[in-house]
Design an enzyme around this catalytic site. Sequence first.
Site, PDB file in Angstrom:
ATOM      1  N   GLU A  62       0.899  -1.160   0.000  1.00 46.72           N
ATOM      2  CA  GLU A  62       0.000   0.000   0.000  1.00 46.72           C
ATOM      3  C   GLU A  62       0.927   1.195   0.000  1.00 46.72           C
ATOM      4  O   GLU A  62       1.649   1.411   0.967  1.00 46.72           O
ATOM      5  CB  GLU A  62      -0.906  -0.090   1.234  1.00 46.72           C
ATOM      6  CG  GLU A  62      -2.065   0.855   1.188  1.00 46.72           C
ATOM      7  CD  GLU A  62      -1.853   1.974   2.156  1.00 46.72           C
ATOM      8  OE1 GLU A  62      -1.311   3.010   1.708  1.00 46.72           O
ATOM      9  OE2 GLU A  62      -2.200   1.823   3.319  1.00 46.72           O
ATOM     10  N   CYS A  76      -2.174   7.914   4.806  1.00 48.06           N
ATOM     11  CA  CYS A  76      -2.174   7.541   3.381  1.00 48.06           C
ATOM     12  C   CYS A  76      -3.442   8.050   2.696  1.00 48.06           C
ATOM     13  O   CYS A  76      -3.478   8.195   1.480  1.00 48.06           O
ATOM     14  CB  CYS A  76      -2.031   6.054   3.204  1.00 48.06           C
ATOM     15  SG  CYS A  76      -2.737   5.108   4.522  1.00 48.06           S
TER      16      CYS A  76
HETATM   17  P1  NAP Z   1       9.609   3.506   3.795  1.00 46.22           P
HETATM   18  O1  NAP Z   1      10.838   4.290   3.679  1.00 46.22           O
HETATM   19  O2  NAP Z   1       9.022   2.968   2.556  1.00 46.22           O
HETATM   20  O3  NAP Z   1       9.902   2.296   4.814  1.00 46.22           O
HETATM   21  C1  NAP Z   1       8.919   1.307   5.104  1.00 46.22           C
HETATM   22  C2  NAP Z   1       9.621   0.021   5.473  1.00 46.22           C
HETATM   23  O4  NAP Z   1      10.309  -0.532   4.360  1.00 46.22           O
HETATM   24  C3  NAP Z   1      10.683   0.177   6.555  1.00 46.22           C
HETATM   25  O5  NAP Z   1      10.684  -0.985   7.329  1.00 46.22           O
HETATM   26  C4  NAP Z   1      11.961   0.300   5.779  1.00 46.22           C
HETATM   27  O6  NAP Z   1      13.090  -0.079   6.520  1.00 46.22           O
HETATM   28  C5  NAP Z   1      11.698  -0.645   4.624  1.00 46.22           C
HETATM   29  N1  NAP Z   1      12.366  -0.281   3.376  1.00 46.22           N
HETATM   30  C6  NAP Z   1      12.197   0.867   2.683  1.00 46.22           C
HETATM   31  N2  NAP Z   1      12.919   0.843   1.555  1.00 46.22           N
HETATM   32  C7  NAP Z   1      13.556  -0.353   1.534  1.00 46.22           C
HETATM   33  C8  NAP Z   1      14.465  -0.960   0.623  1.00 46.22           C
HETATM   34  N3  NAP Z   1      14.856  -0.338  -0.495  1.00 46.22           N
HETATM   35  N4  NAP Z   1      14.925  -2.190   0.905  1.00 46.22           N
HETATM   36  C9  NAP Z   1      14.535  -2.819   2.029  1.00 46.22           C
HETATM   37  N5  NAP Z   1      13.703  -2.295   2.941  1.00 46.22           N
HETATM   38  C10 NAP Z   1      13.210  -1.073   2.693  1.00 46.22           C
HETATM   39  O7  NAP Z   1       8.471   4.331   4.497  1.00 46.22           O
HETATM   40  P2  NAP Z   1       8.502   5.190   5.847  1.00 46.22           P
HETATM   41  O8  NAP Z   1       9.797   5.037   6.553  1.00 46.22           O
HETATM   42  O9  NAP Z   1       7.302   4.825   6.550  1.00 46.22           O
HETATM   43  O10 NAP Z   1       8.322   6.691   5.397  1.00 46.22           O
HETATM   44  C11 NAP Z   1       9.083   7.317   4.412  1.00 46.22           C
HETATM   45  C12 NAP Z   1       8.165   7.965   3.391  1.00 46.22           C
HETATM   46  O11 NAP Z   1       7.164   7.004   3.012  1.00 46.22           O
HETATM   47  C13 NAP Z   1       7.367   9.140   3.870  1.00 46.22           C
HETATM   48  O12 NAP Z   1       8.049  10.354   3.720  1.00 46.22           O
HETATM   49  C14 NAP Z   1       6.146   9.073   3.003  1.00 46.22           C
HETATM   50  O13 NAP Z   1       6.365   9.767   1.804  1.00 46.22           O
HETATM   51  C15 NAP Z   1       5.951   7.656   2.678  1.00 46.22           C
HETATM   52  N6  NAP Z   1       4.857   6.987   3.422  1.00 46.22           N
HETATM   53  C16 NAP Z   1       3.708   6.737   2.798  1.00 46.22           C
HETATM   54  C17 NAP Z   1       2.697   6.072   3.441  1.00 46.22           C
HETATM   55  C18 NAP Z   1       1.417   5.767   2.778  1.00 46.22           C
HETATM   56  O14 NAP Z   1       0.549   5.191   3.403  1.00 46.22           O
HETATM   57  N7  NAP Z   1       1.217   6.086   1.537  1.00 46.22           N
HETATM   58  C19 NAP Z   1       2.831   5.639   4.740  1.00 46.22           C
HETATM   59  C20 NAP Z   1       4.050   5.872   5.366  1.00 46.22           C
HETATM   60  C21 NAP Z   1       5.047   6.544   4.681  1.00 46.22           C
HETATM   61  P3  NAP Z   1      13.737   0.881   7.651  1.00 46.22           P
HETATM   62  O15 NAP Z   1      12.855   0.753   8.853  1.00 46.22           O
HETATM   63  O16 NAP Z   1      15.065   0.291   7.885  1.00 46.22           O
HETATM   64  O17 NAP Z   1      13.776   2.249   7.082  1.00 46.22           O
END
Ligand code: NAP
Length: 506
Positions: free
Chosen positions: A263, A300
């Site tokens: 999602e 989201c």
């Molecule tokens: P994220 O960076 O996508 O991280 C979510 C999870 O995936 C974390 O456990 C992260 O690990 C892991 N992850 C991310 N990229 C990865 C990769 N390339 N390889 C392996 N594992 C990976 O999301 P976030 O930390 O929640 O937030 C960052 C951004 O996501 C926000 O600024 C926002 O734009 C977006 N966001 C969107 C939604 C939505 O519902 N649409 C919700 C939350 C966030 P780590 O814990 O080690 O970082």
Amino acid sequence: MPFTPNGNHLIAGTWVSAPDRFTSRPAHGPSHSYSVGRAADVAAAAEAAEAAFASYSALPAAARADFLDTIAAEIEARAAEITEIGTQETGLPAARLEGERGRTTGQLRLFASHIRAGAHLDARHDPALPDRAPLPRPDLRLMQRPVGPVAVFGASNFPLAFSVAGGDTAAALAAGCPVIVKGHSAHPGTGEIVAEAVLAALTACGIAPGVFSLIQGGDRSVGAALVQHPRIKAVGFTGSLTGGRALFDLCAARPEPIPFFGELGSVNPMVVLPGALHARGAEIATGWAASLTLGAGQFCTNPGLALLPAGAGAEAEAEAFAATTRTALAQTGAQVMLTEGIAAAYRHEQQHLAAIEGVECLLQAENPPRQARPALYRTSARQWLENPALQEEVFGPLGLIVTCEDAAERLAVACALQGQLTCTLQMEESDLPEARALMPVLERKAGRVLANGFPTGVEVCDAMVHGGPYPASTNFGATSVGTLSIRRFLRPVCYQDIPAALLPQA
Ligand code: NAP
């Protein structure tokens, strides 16, 4: 007593320490040291999950339902400690964490009653027709069966309801699948105490400990190792488009590709139709501002885009709408964001938007460290249609007004939208003809279409869909909220002429 984390992974009933450590970065309160997840931890958890699959998937639904109910009770038994560490790590207010805890335990209990009723099995039976000509028909029975061990990625913005024992975990456990959670590094302590509640429930219910593991983050390689492990058969993820896409691609590139239920991003457009603007412009503007700033815009379903009539006759009403929204947003002060990284991304996106030609800045202010102030921008439908960057989600309390000259422009923008979690119509009786023309377009774009409301606040129930075409999700046929979400972790199997003694007990 405040909760003091042990800082370890929970692997099949044992707390496991790793030599590499990371330190939590709470919004307030003490930091703690946590084990960094390693590929070896993933392998241990995945093998234990596979070993536990046979006994867990064969349990009667009532036993799995009791387990889910016990997890909910164990979470409630730790309510005060969960709220304390959750507010420290995320900066979210206590009332929000308490509400989210209720949603989390409610979800677990909803899945318990769903599987007790047996509706998830989707059982079908075509009895044998031995005398049918020209060919007899065999006895055919269909039933949904659990897929195997499931990987779940905790979401930063829902430390309880979409994390360790959140919706993905509840759905997978209800389906009969062991779960390995990759904890979010923004709330490792909250993750640990919830894992402690799941462990207590496993023990109380006499369930194989391999059914649940939590591996803390700290290093991106752990998530990659998890989705690539051959024992993992499906993944539930909520997070960024970039992270989700990277993991989705890894799942697709495996020797045995597996479904990745991500999602991801959505701008959740709200289409204000002329009758609604005329009748309720100020009310919609203040409601929109409240929805945009809820939880510092870190939902989201945040409605980041508003299509506004601005053609002949509507200019004054459109100006008044923008002014009312601006005033309401300006009155909301700075709010703490979930992580410094998310706050930095918000600042960057604001600068990026303000620099785009044809985008007018109506409200933008300096953001204190790890905090966000609301922002508002305006552009024309023509500019929006020409610049795909304006479709991108900004995670935070930011709104973009897109002014449309007429119904044809609104339809053109609707047709150009990417996949969305939600689309909203603000309409009056007089808007019905235009709304009727927009509906077939909007229902192809979004998982949920709403009228005269705001999309933040996702009901957990049978009829909810929280998903949508890419990039809202990586699987347009699925939802990550509501009882239908269990289908992500089930697979239909047809039993042809199988003796009753060999059929699944259910
Ligand atoms: P994220 O960076 O996508 O991280 C979510 C999870 O995936 C974390 O456990 C992260 O690990 C892991 N992850 C991310 N990229 C990865 C990769 N390339 N390889 C392996 N594992 C990976 O999301 P976030 O930390 O929640 O937030 C960052 C951004 O996501 C926000 O600024 C926002 O734009 C977006 N966001 C969107 C939604 C939505 O519902 N649409 C919700 C939350 C966030 P780590 O814990 O080690 O970082």
